[in-house]
Design a protein around this motif. Sequence first.
Motif, PDB file in Angstrom:
ATOM      1  N   ALA A 145      40.154  31.062  38.440  1.00 19.01           N
ATOM      2  CA  ALA A 145      40.841  30.583  39.640  1.00 19.01           C
ATOM      3  C   ALA A 145      40.553  31.440  40.854  1.00 19.01           C
ATOM      4  CB  ALA A 145      42.349  30.576  39.392  1.00 19.01           C
ATOM      5  N   MET A 146      39.601  32.359  40.751  1.00 19.15           N
ATOM      6  CA  MET A 146      39.363  33.285  41.839  1.00 19.15           C
ATOM      7  C   MET A 146      37.869  33.431  42.090  1.00 19.15           C
ATOM      8  SD  MET A 146      42.093  36.141  40.595  1.00 19.15           S
ATOM      9  CE  MET A 146      41.886  37.209  41.991  1.00 19.15           C
ATOM     10  N   ASP A 151      42.501  39.825  50.766  1.00 20.84           N
ATOM     11  CA  ASP A 151      42.775  40.092  49.363  1.00 20.84           C
ATOM     12  C   ASP A 151      43.327  38.823  48.721  1.00 20.84           C
ATOM     13  OD1 ASP A 151      42.085  42.712  49.995  1.00 20.84           O
ATOM     14  OD2 ASP A 151      44.160  43.234  50.466  1.00 20.84           O
ATOM     15  N   TRP A 152      43.376  38.843  47.390  1.00 17.44           N
ATOM     16  CA  TRP A 152      43.867  37.677  46.653  1.00 17.44           C
ATOM     17  C   TRP A 152      45.174  38.004  45.935  1.00 17.44           C
ATOM     18  CZ3 TRP A 152      41.707  33.138  47.508  1.00 17.44           C
ATOM     19  CH2 TRP A 152      40.387  33.092  47.961  1.00 17.44           C
ATOM     20  N   THR A 153      46.048  37.019  45.857  1.00 17.21           N
ATOM     21  CA  THR A 153      47.290  37.129  45.092  1.00 17.21           C
ATOM     22  C   THR A 153      47.378  35.952  44.138  1.00 17.21           C
ATOM     23  OG1 THR A 153      48.437  38.257  46.901  1.00 17.21           O
ATOM     24  CG2 THR A 153      49.800  37.244  45.193  1.00 17.21           C
ATOM     25  N   VAL A 154      47.682  36.241  42.884  1.00 19.34           N
ATOM     26  CA  VAL A 154      47.852  35.198  41.877  1.00 19.34           C
ATOM     27  C   VAL A 154      49.233  35.362  41.237  1.00 19.34           C
ATOM     28  CG1 VAL A 154      47.008  34.190  39.727  1.00 19.34           C
ATOM     29  CG2 VAL A 154      45.378  35.129  41.377  1.00 19.34           C
ATOM     30  N   ASN A 155      50.069  34.350  41.376  1.00 16.84           N
ATOM     31  CA  ASN A 155      51.376  34.329  40.713  1.00 16.84           C
ATOM     32  C   ASN A 155      51.308  33.369  39.531  1.00 16.84           C
ATOM     33  OD1 ASN A 155      52.762  36.108  42.524  1.00 16.84           O
ATOM     34  ND2 ASN A 155      52.786  34.449  44.019  1.00 16.84           N
ATOM     35  N   GLU A 160      44.648  41.685  44.054  1.00 12.99           N
ATOM     36  CA  GLU A 160      43.325  42.287  43.902  1.00 12.99           C
ATOM     37  C   GLU A 160      42.697  42.463  45.274  1.00 12.99           C
ATOM     38  OE1 GLU A 160      39.275  41.897  41.221  1.00 12.99           O
ATOM     39  OE2 GLU A 160      41.055  40.707  40.779  1.00 12.99           O
ATOM     40  N   SER A 161      42.137  43.638  45.518  1.00 14.33           N
ATOM     41  CA  SER A 161      41.549  43.928  46.819  1.00 14.33           C
ATOM     42  C   SER A 161      40.308  43.078  47.061  1.00 14.33           C
ATOM     43  CB  SER A 161      41.187  45.413  46.919  1.00 14.33           C
ATOM     44  OG  SER A 161      40.170  45.749  45.985  1.00 14.33           O
ATOM     45  N   SER A 217      46.512  32.375  46.249  1.00 12.11           N
ATOM     46  CA  SER A 217      46.500  32.416  47.705  1.00 12.11           C
ATOM     47  C   SER A 217      45.571  33.523  48.174  1.00 12.11           C
ATOM     48  CB  SER A 217      47.907  32.629  48.268  1.00 12.11           C
ATOM     49  OG  SER A 217      48.466  33.835  47.775  1.00 12.11           O
ATOM     50  N   GLY A 218      45.033  33.365  49.387  1.00  9.09           N
ATOM     51  CA  GLY A 218      44.113  34.332  49.956  1.00  9.09           C
ATOM     52  C   GLY A 218      42.935  33.623  50.599  1.00  9.09           C
TER      53      GLY A 218
END
Length: 279
Positions: free
Chosen positions: A16-17, A69-73, A98-99, A63-64
Amino acid sequence: MRPGTATVFAALALLAMAEPSLAVSPGAVRLQPHVAVYDLSLLKARSRAGISGVNGRLAIEVSGSECEDWTVNFRMVSQFQTEDQSTRLLDTQSSTWESGDGKALNVSQRHFVDSSLDSESKVSVSKDANGRTHGTLDKPKAQEFELAVDTIFPVKHLQRLLDAAEQGRHTDKSAVFDGTEGTKSYTAITFIGRPRQQGHKTDLHSLGGEQLKSVKAWPTMISYYDQAQSKNNEGIPSYEVSVEMFENGVSGDMAIDYGDYSLNAKLAKLELKPYGTCQ
């Protein structure tokens, strides 16, 4: 009956990233921010597992943008039914940052059993100028650790997989750390099939799923081997994930094999959000 918390999270995070960059070149892999929800059910179980049924849901929010940077919830709630007619409710919640350069990772996670907190963890990892990877585990017990120099985080791993897929390569082997199982790292061996422009195996009749009909996808199998046990596991992976990997970063229907039992994860709802823009 507790699934390894890295199992689903790693699969979704890896699929997903996409690796951020300061500029988006033509043809570069791009992640589309989204929210995906999956219905969980039991695919099969060995008799020794004592499981007669599973139902639940899995949700992931990404999101990001390529310049941030990326955020995964992540949240996975599942109710297990056993052969003796008892039930157990498992609820795993995690948040990962994650940076943008792929050199730092922060993960916090909580696991509930029958609505009571069972465990909690928090880990931070960063790479120094010499390529060494240092980590700190704050919970459940303070601990410092170091990872192998070739270890990568989920963002970099997906970059490799999508690049390989786009270039027509069919295999990848990477050392991956996602922070959801303390200090544990995995060797991930991936097989990528031929791309599908249409006729996807994922059921796209789900809410929002029709938006994937024109998106290219690859059937993908990822096998995860515990590095600490790799010399003695006789080639048996800790778990395996079969997934339809869409080029915009969305994970389609999945089959998750834990060894003693396997789960189906069917895409039930998808909300695609606008791509981030780089100035």
